[in-house]
Design a protein around this motif. Structure first.
Motif, PDB file in Angstrom:
ATOM      1  N   THR A  41       0.666  -4.844  22.012  1.00  0.00           N
ATOM      2  CA  THR A  41       0.305  -6.239  21.769  1.00  0.00           C
ATOM      3  C   THR A  41       1.451  -7.195  22.032  1.00  0.00           C
ATOM      4  O   THR A  41       1.252  -8.396  22.079  1.00  0.00           O
ATOM      5  CB  THR A  41      -0.123  -6.441  20.300  1.00  0.00           C
ATOM      6  N   GLY A  42       2.648  -6.671  22.170  1.00  0.00           N
ATOM      7  CA  GLY A  42       3.805  -7.534  22.361  1.00  0.00           C
ATOM      8  C   GLY A  42       4.400  -8.006  21.047  1.00  0.00           C
ATOM      9  O   GLY A  42       5.058  -9.041  21.004  1.00  0.00           O
ATOM     10  N   LEU A  43       4.175  -7.252  19.969  1.00  0.00           N
ATOM     11  CA  LEU A  43       4.734  -7.629  18.671  1.00  0.00           C
ATOM     12  C   LEU A  43       5.891  -6.733  18.231  1.00  0.00           C
ATOM     13  O   LEU A  43       6.703  -7.132  17.406  1.00  0.00           O
ATOM     14  CB  LEU A  43       3.647  -7.586  17.588  1.00  0.00           C
ATOM     15  N   GLY A  44       5.982  -5.550  18.751  1.00  0.00           N
ATOM     16  CA  GLY A  44       6.985  -4.587  18.302  1.00  0.00           C
ATOM     17  C   GLY A  44       8.407  -5.097  18.385  1.00  0.00           C
ATOM     18  O   GLY A  44       9.154  -5.059  17.402  1.00  0.00           O
ATOM     19  N   LEU A  45       8.812  -5.581  19.545  1.00  0.00           N
ATOM     20  CA  LEU A  45      10.188  -6.061  19.709  1.00  0.00           C
ATOM     21  C   LEU A  45      10.442  -7.339  18.907  1.00  0.00           C
ATOM     22  O   LEU A  45      11.552  -7.567  18.436  1.00  0.00           O
ATOM     23  CB  LEU A  45      10.504  -6.287  21.185  1.00  0.00           C
ATOM     24  N   THR A  46       9.404  -8.146  18.722  1.00  0.00           N
ATOM     25  CA  THR A  46       9.540  -9.350  17.900  1.00  0.00           C
ATOM     26  C   THR A  46       9.863  -8.963  16.464  1.00  0.00           C
ATOM     27  O   THR A  46      10.759  -9.534  15.841  1.00  0.00           O
ATOM     28  CB  THR A  46       8.238 -10.178  17.931  1.00  0.00           C
ATOM     29  N   LEU A  47       9.143  -7.971  15.942  1.00  0.00           N
ATOM     30  CA  LEU A  47       9.386  -7.521  14.571  1.00  0.00           C
ATOM     31  C   LEU A  47      10.761  -6.890  14.428  1.00  0.00           C
ATOM     32  O   LEU A  47      11.478  -7.154  13.459  1.00  0.00           O
ATOM     33  CB  LEU A  47       8.299  -6.532  14.143  1.00  0.00           C
ATOM     34  N   PHE A 103       3.883 -11.638  21.286  1.00  0.00           N
ATOM     35  CA  PHE A 103       2.803 -11.452  22.251  1.00  0.00           C
ATOM     36  C   PHE A 103       3.246 -11.526  23.707  1.00  0.00           C
ATOM     37  O   PHE A 103       2.442 -11.738  24.600  1.00  0.00           O
ATOM     38  CB  PHE A 103       1.650 -12.435  21.992  1.00  0.00           C
ATOM     39  N   LYS A 104       4.537 -11.330  23.953  1.00  0.00           N
ATOM     40  CA  LYS A 104       5.049 -11.315  25.331  1.00  0.00           C
ATOM     41  C   LYS A 104       5.347  -9.879  25.725  1.00  0.00           C
ATOM     42  O   LYS A 104       5.796  -9.073  24.923  1.00  0.00           O
ATOM     43  CB  LYS A 104       6.338 -12.137  25.454  1.00  0.00           C
ATOM     44  N   GLN A 105       5.108  -9.580  26.979  1.00  0.00           N
ATOM     45  CA  GLN A 105       5.439  -8.270  27.533  1.00  0.00           C
ATOM     46  C   GLN A 105       6.123  -8.480  28.863  1.00  0.00           C
ATOM     47  O   GLN A 105       6.007  -9.538  29.473  1.00  0.00           O
ATOM     48  CB  GLN A 105       4.180  -7.419  27.696  1.00  0.00           C
ATOM     49  N   ALA A 106       6.833  -7.450  29.310  1.00  0.00           N
ATOM     50  CA  ALA A 106       7.554  -7.572  30.574  1.00  0.00           C
ATOM     51  C   ALA A 106       6.605  -7.899  31.718  1.00  0.00           C
ATOM     52  O   ALA A 106       6.922  -8.681  32.594  1.00  0.00           O
ATOM     53  CB  ALA A 106       8.324  -6.286  30.871  1.00  0.00           C
ATOM     54  N   GLU A 160      12.454 -13.169  27.006  1.00  0.00           N
ATOM     55  CA  GLU A 160      11.115 -13.445  26.490  1.00  0.00           C
ATOM     56  C   GLU A 160      10.397 -12.227  25.933  1.00  0.00           C
ATOM     57  O   GLU A 160       9.431 -12.373  25.197  1.00  0.00           O
ATOM     58  CB  GLU A 160      10.250 -14.159  27.531  1.00  0.00           C
ATOM     59  N   ILE A 161      10.857 -11.013  26.205  1.00  0.00           N
ATOM     60  CA  ILE A 161      10.172  -9.847  25.639  1.00  0.00           C
ATOM     61  C   ILE A 161      10.352  -9.752  24.132  1.00  0.00           C
ATOM     62  O   ILE A 161       9.627  -9.021  23.469  1.00  0.00           O
ATOM     63  CB  ILE A 161      10.609  -8.521  26.299  1.00  0.00           C
TER      64      ILE A 161
END
Length: 80
Positions: A39-45, A25-28, A20-21
């Protein structure tokens, strides 16, 4: 495929949160947002960019022991 890994010595990520990370907008651990920011967007991008290039990304992490993020993408020679 070419693999690149990046490791840190941070707080680590519980195994049940590894998938889910990579979601927006998700964080550990959302309770640490104010302490560490983000914000929880870095890994999504990053995941989107890697997948756009035909690759895959994953994490190997343990709470209190840091994390290693690895992504694999086709090498330049795969396109020739």
């Amino acid at each position: 495929m070419m693999e690149i890994s990046v490791s840190d010595s941070g707080i680590g990520i519980p195994k049940n949160r590894h998938d889910e990370i990579f979601e927006s907008f998700k964080q550990a651990d959302p309770s640490i947002t104010k302490k560490y920011g983000g914000t929880g967007l870095g890994l999504t991008l990053v995941k989107q960019y890697v997948e756009m290039h035909g690759g895959n990304i994953w994490v190997d992490s343990e709470e209190g022991a840091g994390s290693t993020f690895t992504f694999a993408i086709p090498s330049y020679s795969d396109f020739q």
